[in-house]
Design a protein around this motif. Sequence first.
Motif, PDB file in Angstrom:
ATOM      1  N   SER A   1     105.552  69.093  73.555  1.00  0.00           N
ATOM      2  CA  SER A   1     106.271  67.880  74.046  1.00  0.00           C
ATOM      3  C   SER A   1     107.659  68.103  73.706  1.00  0.00           C
ATOM      4  O   SER A   1     108.632  68.040  74.353  1.00  0.00           O
ATOM      5  CB  SER A   1     105.551  66.649  73.429  1.00  0.00           C
ATOM      6  N   LEU A   2     107.793  68.241  72.318  1.00  0.00           N
ATOM      7  CA  LEU A   2     109.167  68.468  71.899  1.00  0.00           C
ATOM      8  C   LEU A   2     109.886  69.629  72.531  1.00  0.00           C
ATOM      9  O   LEU A   2     111.049  69.727  72.700  1.00  0.00           O
ATOM     10  CB  LEU A   2     109.382  68.548  70.212  1.00  0.00           C
ATOM     11  N   GLY A   3     108.919  70.605  72.337  1.00  0.00           N
ATOM     12  CA  GLY A   3     109.488  72.020  73.238  1.00  0.00           C
ATOM     13  C   GLY A   3     110.047  71.676  74.523  1.00  0.00           C
ATOM     14  O   GLY A   3     110.950  72.424  75.007  1.00  0.00           O
ATOM     15  N   PHE A   4     109.282  71.091  75.207  1.00  0.00           N
ATOM     16  CA  PHE A   4     109.625  70.918  76.635  1.00  0.00           C
ATOM     17  C   PHE A   4     110.902  70.101  76.776  1.00  0.00           C
ATOM     18  O   PHE A   4     111.766  70.461  77.282  1.00  0.00           O
ATOM     19  CB  PHE A   4     108.396  70.032  77.408  1.00  0.00           C
ATOM     20  N   ILE A   5     111.084  69.123  75.777  1.00  0.00           N
ATOM     21  CA  ILE A   5     112.471  68.189  75.866  1.00  0.00           C
ATOM     22  C   ILE A   5     113.531  69.129  75.372  1.00  0.00           C
ATOM     23  O   ILE A   5     114.605  69.128  76.202  1.00  0.00           O
ATOM     24  CB  ILE A   5     112.083  67.213  74.841  1.00  0.00           C
ATOM     25  N   LEU A   6     113.449  70.068  74.492  1.00  0.00           N
ATOM     26  CA  LEU A   6     114.235  70.911  74.101  1.00  0.00           C
ATOM     27  C   LEU A   6     114.851  71.943  75.339  1.00  0.00           C
ATOM     28  O   LEU A   6     116.010  72.112  75.577  1.00  0.00           O
ATOM     29  CB  LEU A   6     113.956  71.855  72.907  1.00  0.00           C
ATOM     30  N   PHE A   7     113.757  72.429  76.026  1.00  0.00           N
ATOM     31  CA  PHE A   7     113.725  73.135  77.145  1.00  0.00           C
ATOM     32  C   PHE A   7     114.561  72.302  78.366  1.00  0.00           C
ATOM     33  O   PHE A   7     115.247  72.933  78.848  1.00  0.00           O
ATOM     34  CB  PHE A   7     112.704  73.766  77.516  1.00  0.00           C
ATOM     35  N   LYS A   8     114.000  71.194  78.734  1.00  0.00           N
ATOM     36  CA  LYS A   8     114.630  70.514  79.773  1.00  0.00           C
ATOM     37  C   LYS A   8     115.906  70.346  79.671  1.00  0.00           C
ATOM     38  O   LYS A   8     116.719  70.441  80.433  1.00  0.00           O
ATOM     39  CB  LYS A   8     113.827  69.341  79.662  1.00  0.00           C
ATOM     40  N   ASN A   9     116.479  69.985  78.489  1.00  0.00           N
ATOM     41  CA  ASN A   9     117.839  69.463  78.114  1.00  0.00           C
ATOM     42  C   ASN A   9     118.676  70.888  78.400  1.00  0.00           C
ATOM     43  O   ASN A   9     119.830  70.896  78.798  1.00  0.00           O
ATOM     44  CB  ASN A   9     117.961  69.382  76.582  1.00  0.00           C
ATOM     45  N   ALA A  10     118.402  71.871  78.164  1.00  0.00           N
ATOM     46  CA  ALA A  10     118.769  73.389  78.568  1.00  0.00           C
ATOM     47  C   ALA A  10     118.865  73.801  79.461  1.00  0.00           C
ATOM     48  O   ALA A  10     119.744  74.699  80.110  1.00  0.00           O
ATOM     49  CB  ALA A  10     118.751  74.338  77.215  1.00  0.00           C
ATOM     50  N   TYR A  11     117.642  73.642  80.159  1.00  0.00           N
ATOM     51  CA  TYR A  11     117.412  74.396  81.596  1.00  0.00           C
ATOM     52  C   TYR A  11     116.877  73.010  82.740  1.00  0.00           C
ATOM     53  O   TYR A  11     115.629  73.417  82.941  1.00  0.00           O
ATOM     54  CB  TYR A  11     116.310  75.503  81.348  1.00  0.00           C
ATOM     55  N   LYS A  12     117.677  72.485  82.859  1.00  0.00           N
ATOM     56  CA  LYS A  12     117.274  71.163  83.754  1.00  0.00           C
ATOM     57  C   LYS A  12     116.474  71.686  84.871  1.00  0.00           C
ATOM     58  O   LYS A  12     115.742  70.882  85.255  1.00  0.00           O
ATOM     59  CB  LYS A  12     118.388  70.235  83.784  1.00  0.00           C
ATOM     60  N   ASP A  13     117.006  72.508  85.630  1.00  0.00           N
ATOM     61  CA  ASP A  13     116.542  72.789  87.018  1.00  0.00           C
ATOM     62  C   ASP A  13     115.221  73.710  86.917  1.00  0.00           C
ATOM     63  O   ASP A  13     114.786  74.206  88.050  1.00  0.00           O
ATOM     64  CB  ASP A  13     117.598  73.416  87.832  1.00  0.00           C
ATOM     65  N   TYR A  14     114.687  74.045  85.815  1.00  0.00           N
ATOM     66  CA  TYR A  14     113.672  75.047  85.590  1.00  0.00           C
ATOM     67  C   TYR A  14     112.363  74.465  84.784  1.00  0.00           C
ATOM     68  O   TYR A  14     111.825  75.321  84.224  1.00  0.00           O
ATOM     69  CB  TYR A  14     114.078  76.255  84.904  1.00  0.00           C
ATOM     70  N   GLN A  15     112.264  73.163  85.035  1.00  0.00           N
ATOM     71  CA  GLN A  15     111.004  72.519  84.356  1.00  0.00           C
ATOM     72  C   GLN A  15     109.850  73.243  84.589  1.00  0.00           C
ATOM     73  O   GLN A  15     108.770  73.424  83.555  1.00  0.00           O
ATOM     74  CB  GLN A  15     111.171  70.921  84.652  1.00  0.00           C
TER      75      GLN A  15
END
Length: 431
Positions: A223-237
């Motif tokens: 979950s936290l990994g997804f948030i970190l990733f989403k913040n950096a790669y918004k268009d590639y969730q």
Amino acid sequence: MRFVISLFFIIFSQSIQAQNFVPIDTSNVTYRKNLKTLYSKRVSDQSQIFQKQITNPKVRKEVGSIYKEVTDGFKETIDKGYFVEDSLYRNELDKILKNLKNNNPDYASLKTTQILLSYGTAPNAYAIGNDIVVVYIPLLKKIRNQYELAYIISHEIAHNILKHSYNGMIANASLKQSEDLIKKTKELKKQKYNRAGESITLYKNLIYGSSKNKRKLEQEADSLGFILFKNAYKDYQYEVVKTLELLEIVDKETDSLSVEDYVSLFETEQLPFKKEWIVNGELESYKYDTTPKFWTIDSLKTHPDCKIRAEFIKTNFEVQENKLQEASEEFKTIQFASKYNDVLGLYVIEEYGKSLYETLLLLKWEPENQFLRNLVSENLLKIQSAQKSYTLDRHLDRLNPRNSDSYNTFLYFIRELRRKEMDELINLYKA
């Protein structure tokens, strides 16, 4: 040993420069020295935090013992040359880390996070604490693009941010010092009957409880990994979902050695191929261990099913489906290089059996590749030397039901070779 590796590097570099691949320089002593200094400083700082944080002296002592064992083992892998530095990989890792830092300013530990590149035997990555994440080269030849790598790194960073390794050590130490556990253990010793059954029940409860907790921790890191990733790669969730689905099968073997492959790779005029090298009654009758265990495999999984994890992310974060993104040219170059750096790395960390097997899987498709041919010869020499010194089991696996049929056949084949036959094959591949 380091001189041998340096010489080995020179020989192999010359053999493959024409193929646009230069192997990682395994003789970088300065890098290992600096890494060990950095790690030792962080270990010292964390030890002081434990001293202040843990009030129970018995638990504090136990945590110190566990932490020392873990960190000493990590330092040993540094000394053995597991960790390597290479500009091709470093550029991509730094790019990902910079993107995560810039887009997640609320997580201060990202500023001190280090991503290490390591040789290894499995497609894996892990968080060791101390704001350090390790990525194995075998993983980089399996994943499909830079976004999958970015999420895996995000997931491991999340473990560090959530202090899962430290909390686990404290929980383990507290359990060992638990008055209730000590009391139950003493009661078991006094029992005259069914002591074994009761001890198994107690052990099962400990194991299952720990496993359930680990599953919870993985979900937290997802979950936290997804948030970190989403913040950096918004268009590639959706790449997160794809990554978790891939991890379900990432360690599955996708190639094998057939009888025809063995004939093609090892038959010479002086040494006709013998079918009994790979087809024998002992191998054919090799049975899996079907003895009932007092636990079930599913109950002991430290990671929940990756498909379930993927569905959890998809549902709870309302991720919209999308097609898998194509890898960048830079990542494609890393994938290509990792095929060869993986087999070289297995040799460097003295996994000669695995290195030889993976090299043969590549060589069957590239029979004229001099780098691979040299590596076959070098691995066979090391295996032969281990046979003479009675240390073969350190460098060559034994048959195991968890192995693929192809790998078990290979292990049987190598162990069946006589000294003269081994000499002939070494000469066949010697440059």
